[in-house]
Motif scaffolding. Structure first.
Motif, PDB file in Angstrom:
ATOM      1  N   THR A  68       0.827  -1.210   0.000  1.00 32.98           N
ATOM      2  CA  THR A  68       0.000   0.000   0.000  1.00 32.98           C
ATOM      3  C   THR A  68       0.863   1.263   0.000  1.00 32.98           C
ATOM      4  O   THR A  68       0.365   2.346  -0.250  1.00 32.98           O
ATOM      5  N   SER A  69       2.138   1.114   0.266  1.00 30.68           N
ATOM      6  CA  SER A  69       3.057   2.257   0.282  1.00 30.68           C
ATOM      7  C   SER A  69       3.210   2.827  -1.128  1.00 30.68           C
ATOM      8  O   SER A  69       3.432   2.085  -2.087  1.00 30.68           O
ATOM      9  N   ILE A  70       3.112   4.138  -1.247  1.00 27.99           N
ATOM     10  CA  ILE A  70       3.273   4.782  -2.561  1.00 27.99           C
ATOM     11  C   ILE A  70       4.698   4.566  -3.069  1.00 27.99           C
ATOM     12  O   ILE A  70       4.914   4.422  -4.272  1.00 27.99           O
ATOM     13  N   GLY A  71       5.658   4.493  -2.158  1.00 23.02           N
ATOM     14  CA  GLY A  71       7.048   4.234  -2.553  1.00 23.02           C
ATOM     15  C   GLY A  71       7.204   2.870  -3.194  1.00 23.02           C
ATOM     16  O   GLY A  71       7.903   2.717  -4.198  1.00 23.02           O
ATOM     17  N   VAL A  72       6.541   1.858  -2.638  1.00 21.70           N
ATOM     18  CA  VAL A  72       6.597   0.504  -3.205  1.00 21.70           C
ATOM     19  C   VAL A  72       5.912   0.496  -4.566  1.00 21.70           C
ATOM     20  O   VAL A  72       6.409  -0.114  -5.515  1.00 21.70           O
ATOM     21  N   PHE A  73       4.793   1.193  -4.671  1.00 21.37           N
ATOM     22  CA  PHE A  73       4.075   1.270  -5.943  1.00 21.37           C
ATOM     23  C   PHE A  73       4.956   1.898  -7.026  1.00 21.37           C
ATOM     24  O   PHE A  73       5.083   1.357  -8.129  1.00 21.37           O
ATOM     25  N   ILE A  74       5.593   3.009  -6.701  1.00 14.92           N
ATOM     26  CA  ILE A  74       6.480   3.682  -7.664  1.00 14.92           C
ATOM     27  C   ILE A  74       7.657   2.773  -8.014  1.00 14.92           C
ATOM     28  O   ILE A  74       8.044   2.671  -9.178  1.00 14.92           O
ATOM     29  N   TYR A  98       4.790  -2.776 -26.081  1.00 12.19           N
ATOM     30  CA  TYR A  98       3.620  -3.533 -25.637  1.00 12.19           C
ATOM     31  C   TYR A  98       3.949  -4.435 -24.445  1.00 12.19           C
ATOM     32  O   TYR A  98       3.096  -4.665 -23.583  1.00 12.19           O
ATOM     33  N   ASP A  99       5.174  -4.942 -24.393  1.00 12.06           N
ATOM     34  CA  ASP A  99       5.612  -5.688 -23.208  1.00 12.06           C
ATOM     35  C   ASP A  99       5.636  -4.749 -21.998  1.00 12.06           C
ATOM     36  O   ASP A  99       5.209  -5.124 -20.908  1.00 12.06           O
ATOM     37  N   LEU A 100       6.147  -3.548 -22.193  1.00 15.78           N
ATOM     38  CA  LEU A 100       6.202  -2.567 -21.111  1.00 15.78           C
ATOM     39  C   LEU A 100       4.794  -2.238 -20.612  1.00 15.78           C
ATOM     40  O   LEU A 100       4.537  -2.224 -19.406  1.00 15.78           O
ATOM     41  N   ILE A 101       3.890  -1.999 -21.531  1.00 19.70           N
ATOM     42  CA  ILE A 101       2.497  -1.703 -21.156  1.00 19.70           C
ATOM     43  C   ILE A 101       1.903  -2.896 -20.407  1.00 19.70           C
ATOM     44  O   ILE A 101       1.207  -2.721 -19.393  1.00 19.70           O
ATOM     45  N   SER A 102       2.197  -4.101 -20.866  1.00 17.28           N
ATOM     46  CA  SER A 102       1.702  -5.310 -20.199  1.00 17.28           C
ATOM     47  C   SER A 102       2.269  -5.427 -18.788  1.00 17.28           C
ATOM     48  O   SER A 102       1.552  -5.812 -17.853  1.00 17.28           O
ATOM     49  N   ASN A 103       3.552  -5.097 -18.607  1.00 19.14           N
ATOM     50  CA  ASN A 103       4.164  -5.117 -17.282  1.00 19.14           C
ATOM     51  C   ASN A 103       3.432  -4.164 -16.341  1.00 19.14           C
ATOM     52  O   ASN A 103       3.100  -4.522 -15.208  1.00 19.14           O
ATOM     53  N   ILE A 104       3.182  -2.955 -16.810  1.00 22.00           N
ATOM     54  CA  ILE A 104       2.528  -1.941 -15.987  1.00 22.00           C
ATOM     55  C   ILE A 104       1.088  -2.351 -15.675  1.00 22.00           C
ATOM     56  O   ILE A 104       0.624  -2.201 -14.535  1.00 22.00           O
ATOM     57  N   ILE A 105       0.396  -2.907 -16.654  1.00 17.94           N
ATOM     58  CA  ILE A 105      -0.966  -3.400 -16.410  1.00 17.94           C
ATOM     59  C   ILE A 105      -0.930  -4.504 -15.351  1.00 17.94           C
ATOM     60  O   ILE A 105      -1.793  -4.564 -14.471  1.00 17.94           O
ATOM     61  N   GLY A 106       0.084  -5.367 -15.409  1.00 21.64           N
ATOM     62  CA  GLY A 106       0.237  -6.424 -14.404  1.00 21.64           C
ATOM     63  C   GLY A 106       0.418  -5.862 -13.005  1.00 21.64           C
ATOM     64  O   GLY A 106      -0.167  -6.367 -12.041  1.00 21.64           O
ATOM     65  N   VAL A 107       1.206  -4.795 -12.885  1.00 24.98           N
ATOM     66  CA  VAL A 107       1.387  -4.144 -11.578  1.00 24.98           C
ATOM     67  C   VAL A 107       0.045  -3.600 -11.087  1.00 24.98           C
ATOM     68  O   VAL A 107      -0.342  -3.802  -9.929  1.00 24.98           O
ATOM     69  N   LEU A 108      -0.680  -2.926 -11.962  1.00 23.11           N
ATOM     70  CA  LEU A 108      -1.967  -2.336 -11.571  1.00 23.11           C
ATOM     71  C   LEU A 108      -2.983  -3.408 -11.172  1.00 23.11           C
ATOM     72  O   LEU A 108      -3.669  -3.274 -10.151  1.00 23.11           O
ATOM     73  N   ILE A 109      -3.065  -4.474 -11.955  1.00 23.47           N
ATOM     74  CA  ILE A 109      -3.976  -5.571 -11.608  1.00 23.47           C
ATOM     75  C   ILE A 109      -3.527  -6.226 -10.305  1.00 23.47           C
ATOM     76  O   ILE A 109      -4.347  -6.573  -9.448  1.00 23.47           O
ATOM     77  N   GLY A 110      -2.222  -6.394 -10.153  1.00 21.04           N
ATOM     78  CA  GLY A 110      -1.677  -6.966  -8.914  1.00 21.04           C
ATOM     79  C   GLY A 110      -2.084  -6.156  -7.700  1.00 21.04           C
ATOM     80  O   GLY A 110      -2.414  -6.715  -6.647  1.00 21.04           O
ATOM     81  N   TYR A 111      -2.091  -4.854  -7.840  1.00 23.82           N
ATOM     82  CA  TYR A 111      -2.541  -4.003  -6.735  1.00 23.82           C
ATOM     83  C   TYR A 111      -4.017  -4.225  -6.446  1.00 23.82           C
ATOM     84  O   TYR A 111      -4.424  -4.262  -5.288  1.00 23.82           O
TER      85      TYR A 111
END
Length: 129
Positions: A68-74, A98-111
């Motif tokens: 939940t830490s914004i630092g961990v998220f960043i 597209y791999d980069l976008i997929s990585n970021i989407i994975g982080v967001l879904i993971g959250y």
């Protein structure tokens, strides 16, 4: 604020994760198929990127890192970006937006998934036995 132990676990997990996703595919001849569904081409490679980063966020949560830490998220967004950018310097690997976008989407879904896990854990802790 994260304690030194948590920071150490976080950094080691991230380094091992990125190393694994950069090295393992070079050792295994994996060919991810593409499927056409309703006129849209689905690249399973991108789906794998999403899943790997969802699992990373969940695994951090399970080892006790406060995601939940914004630092961990960043930091996770930075790692998801670096995991792709580093491929510019690895032979036989390429940078793919597209791999980069997929990585970021994975982080967001993971959250999102991690938040649900956190809510369920708190619900179980508050229910009297």
């Amino acid at each position: 604020m994260l304690r030194l132990r948590s920071i150490t676990i976080l950094v080691l997990t991230l380094v091992l994760w990125v190393t694994a996703i950069l090295v393992i595919p070079t050792l295994l001849p994996i060919n991810f198929p593409k499927y056409k569904y309703l006129g849209v081409i689905i690249h399973t490679d991108y789906l794998v990127h999403v899943i790997l980063f969802v699992l990373l966020v969940i695994s951090l949560r399970l080892v006790g890192i406060k995601t939940t830490s914004i630092g961990v998220f960043i930091l996770l967004l930075l790692v998801s970006t670096l995991a792709e950018v580093w491929q510019l310097y690895i032979p036989h690997r390429t940078f793919n937006i597209y791999d980069l976008i997929s990585n970021i989407i994975g982080v967001l879904i993971g959250y999102g998934v991690g938040g649900r896990i956190r809510t369920r854990i708190k619900d179980k802790e508050t229910v009297p036995h």
